[in-house]
Design a protein around this motif. Structure first.
Motif, short mmCIF file in Angstrom:
data_model
loop_
_atom_site.label_atom_id
_atom_site.label_comp_id
_atom_site.label_asym_id
_atom_site.label_seq_id
_atom_site.Cartn_x
_atom_site.Cartn_y
_atom_site.Cartn_z
N ALA A 1 53.60 28.11 70.85
CA ALA A 1 52.46 27.47 70.90
C ALA A 1 51.08 28.01 70.20
N GLY A 2 52.12 29.39 69.70
CA GLY A 2 50.38 30.00 69.26
C GLY A 2 50.03 30.94 70.56
N ALA A 3 50.65 30.75 71.81
CA ALA A 3 50.07 31.08 72.75
C ALA A 3 50.77 32.17 73.40
N GLY A 4 51.69 32.99 72.65
CA GLY A 4 52.58 34.38 73.02
C GLY A 4 51.95 35.41 73.10
N ARG A 5 50.84 35.54 74.01
CA ARG A 5 49.64 37.19 73.90
C ARG A 5 50.23 37.34 75.62
N CYS A 6 51.43 37.28 76.31
CA CYS A 6 51.39 36.50 77.69
C CYS A 6 52.12 38.20 78.32
N ILE A 7 52.24 38.53 79.73
CA ILE A 7 52.99 39.71 80.27
C ILE A 7 53.56 38.52 80.85
N VAL A 8 54.75 38.75 81.47
CA VAL A 8 55.65 38.57 82.19
C VAL A 8 56.08 39.29 83.58
N VAL A 9 56.05 39.19 84.42
CA VAL A 9 56.31 40.42 85.94
C VAL A 9 56.96 38.68 86.52
N HIS A 10 57.63 40.11 87.48
CA HIS A 10 58.71 39.05 88.21
C HIS A 10 58.99 39.85 89.56
N ASP B 1 49.91 48.65 74.40
CA ASP B 1 50.26 48.59 72.92
C ASP B 1 51.15 48.05 72.66
N SER B 2 51.99 47.37 73.73
CA SER B 2 53.32 46.53 73.53
C SER B 2 52.96 45.14 73.15
N LEU B 3 51.46 44.62 74.05
CA LEU B 3 51.45 43.41 73.11
C LEU B 3 50.27 43.87 71.56
N GLU B 4 49.64 44.48 71.86
CA GLU B 4 48.89 44.33 70.17
C GLU B 4 49.82 44.47 69.01
N ALA B 5 51.56 44.80 70.00
CA ALA B 5 52.38 45.24 68.58
C ALA B 5 52.87 44.09 68.55
N GLY B 6 52.81 42.69 69.33
CA GLY B 6 53.57 41.62 69.41
C GLY B 6 54.50 41.68 70.08
N TYR B 7 55.00 42.36 71.11
CA TYR B 7 55.58 42.43 72.09
C TYR B 7 55.21 41.86 73.14
N ILE B 8 56.07 41.20 74.22
CA ILE B 8 56.03 40.25 75.33
C ILE B 8 56.38 41.81 76.17
N PRO B 9 55.57 42.05 77.34
CA PRO B 9 55.91 42.94 78.30
C PRO B 9 56.63 42.39 79.53
N VAL B 10 57.31 42.48 80.10
CA VAL B 10 58.09 42.32 81.27
C VAL B 10 58.48 43.45 81.73
N LEU B 11 57.67 43.30 83.17
CA LEU B 11 57.12 44.11 84.20
C LEU B 11 58.10 43.13 85.52
N HIS B 12 57.81 43.72 86.40
CA HIS B 12 58.91 43.48 87.55
C HIS B 12 58.19 44.55 88.50
N GLY B 13 58.29 44.13 89.97
CA GLY B 13 58.12 44.85 91.94
C GLY B 13 58.93 46.06 91.32
N ASP B 14 58.64 46.74 92.20
CA ASP B 14 59.05 48.41 92.05
C ASP B 14 59.23 49.14 93.04
N CYS B 15 60.08 50.42 93.75
CA CYS B 15 59.22 51.39 94.07
C CYS B 15 58.16 52.21 93.11
N ILE C 1 59.53 47.04 80.99
CA ILE C 1 58.45 48.04 81.01
C ILE C 1 58.41 47.93 82.51
N SER C 2 59.29 49.18 82.99
CA SER C 2 60.05 49.14 84.76
C SER C 2 58.57 49.81 85.17
N PRO C 3 57.89 50.13 86.28
CA PRO C 3 56.54 50.58 86.18
C PRO C 3 56.27 52.17 86.85
N PHE C 4 58.13 52.25 87.57
CA PHE C 4 58.06 53.60 88.28
C PHE C 4 57.42 54.31 86.95
#
Lengths: 290, 290
Positions: free
Chosen positions: B42-51, B132-146, B109-112
């Motif tokens: 839908a053209g709204a792919g500039r997302c960041i996913v955090v789980h 950088d990932s967003l600007e290159a057209g990627y969707i970063p996927v982060l997570h809760g981490d130590c 992309i791991s926060p540690f």
């Protein structure tokens, strides 16, 4: 910057079945973990581990032309980069998990994001995360990866290239390449009569003795051994000889001693060191002693 | 800094069976991947996913007291951190792999390493890699981490805390929490008579109407919902109301519309927004309309 005891390269050929897609060699993973555990137990646990990809990522990266990249065809490159990263991070997770299960305080650190290139040359190296981890008592585990490239969208950052940067930054006592063969041979190791080269003298200009090694390395289809050797040469010259480079077999009794002391006896592996101008002749002689 | 379309939080409760160690809900992983694919289409792919972590990492982190850390007992903490990271990165790999298999250009992309804390407060956020990932057209996927903590060796960096930082840095059009229930209820959702709260008005000082929601949230044993709500409040106030926060069910038809348009109809979920001083009364009324 605190110095490291050792930078360890776990070769992709040693860790995986190179011809079989995403096939790890469990015995090699266990050997690597057991080795690092022994280094920790011996008080030499300030290590950085970098591993190659082997049969993880290789097929995906090749299919999408990631190494050469492209300034325009970013859609296909993105897909390739994502698929490749899924594969190489899978291996990184396996290596790190095996280390942790053996009691080693290992943390996987993926280069993507923190490392960048421009025209395949490194423009940004993710040193801080590695330094912080080391200083907090952890063993960082990096891997060859795809990274963003400002000219060609993406590029392959090989584990060998990473090793070269880490050697400059962390001044390890030694760098050890752990491979699936005993070291560097004077011809392809499966050729009859192939002889292990015990030591290679590196001249200040980067040339080596015996010189034959720079050219004919046809036994590595990926070009990995040529790059490995060039990396080893660069480390020796850039450190002005203060960092010797050792190449030996991962699954061997030799590996632990090589990592702990830097010693390799005749027939055990290959050692690269800087030729001292005064003793040129004797170094060449020892280079062919094996 | 380029703005993001949407910051998506995939709740650990939605992605995993919380009581079963390292047990992912495959249907939830597929739903999440399908949703993000639709956003891209839908053209709204500039997302960041955090789980979140759910049943990954939770047990290991608890057993080693990672949340409170310790300035002295670093040996046990190191072991706990390593075990926890093996677990949470396993889930991150599963989430990212599912996205990539659906054709989404996702990169884990791991926060540690890139993120650090001091006394549990963030002192360093790994923004550059995400940007950088967003600007290159990627969707970063982060997570809760130590992560490493300069006062107590390590700390838990929750996905919710990450979301709050990302909202400041990337000014998304909206933040959407995707959970295992429809939204925020006026009492534990499995209690008879529990009613979904359609909207929550956030005052400039951070207080909310209806105010009951700030106190009694006993239905979340990990404290996750309380933190989630506080995060949502912070995002609304810090953005001066420019970033609405939506909470709805991951596995629902509602989620896509919520992410694309920010619209939630009565009974579909909970929306938090900044109370405009002039319309206090009407906002409170709508807050109880569900």
């Amino acid at each position: 910057m605190a110095a490291a005891d050792c930078v360890l390269k776990l070769g992709g050929s040693a860790l995986t079945h190179k011809g079989r897609r995403e096939s790890a060699r469990d015995g090699a993973l266990r050997s690597a973990a057991g080795l690092v555990r022994e280094l920790c137990a011996a008080g030499a646990g300030r290590c950085i581990v970098v591993h190659g990809a082997g049969s993880f990522g290789h097929f995906q990266a090749k299919a999408h032309g990631l190494a050469s990249g492209s300034p325009t065809n970013s859609e296909s490159l993105r897909q390739g980069l994502c698929l490749t990263r899924i594969s190489v991070t899978k291996l990184n997770h396996m290596v790190t998990e095996q280390l942790v299960m053996c009691g080693v305080p290992a943390v996987g650190i993926s280069p993507f994001g923190a490392w960048r290139t421009a025209g395949r040359k490194i423009t940004q190296a993710g040193i801080a995360a590695i330094r912080d981890s080391l200083e907090a008592g952890y063993i960082p585990v990096l891997h060859g990866d795809c990274v963003l490239d400002s000219e060609q969208h993406c590029s392959i950052l090989s584990g060998d290239t990473i090793i070269e940067v880490l050697s400059r930054e962390f001044s390890p006592k030694r760098v050890v390449f752990l491979t699936d063969v005993d070291g560097i041979y004077d011809r392809p190791p499966d050729t009859p009569g192939a002889t292990l080269v015990d030591s290679i003298a590196v001249n200040a200009d980067g040339s080596i003795d015996p010189p034959v090694l720079t050219s004919a390395l046809p036994h590595d289809v990926t070009g990995g051994l040529a790059l490995k050797l060039q990396t080893a040469i660069n480390i020796v010259t850039q450190s002005n000889g203060s960092i010797p480079v050792l190449i030996c077999k991962l699954e061997s009794e030799v590996a632990k001693r090589a990592c702990l002391t830097g010693e390799l006896r005749t027939g055990e592996g290959t050692k690269l060191f800087l030729r001292q101008t005064e003793e040129t002749t004797s170094v060449i002689a020892s280079g062919w002693a094996g």
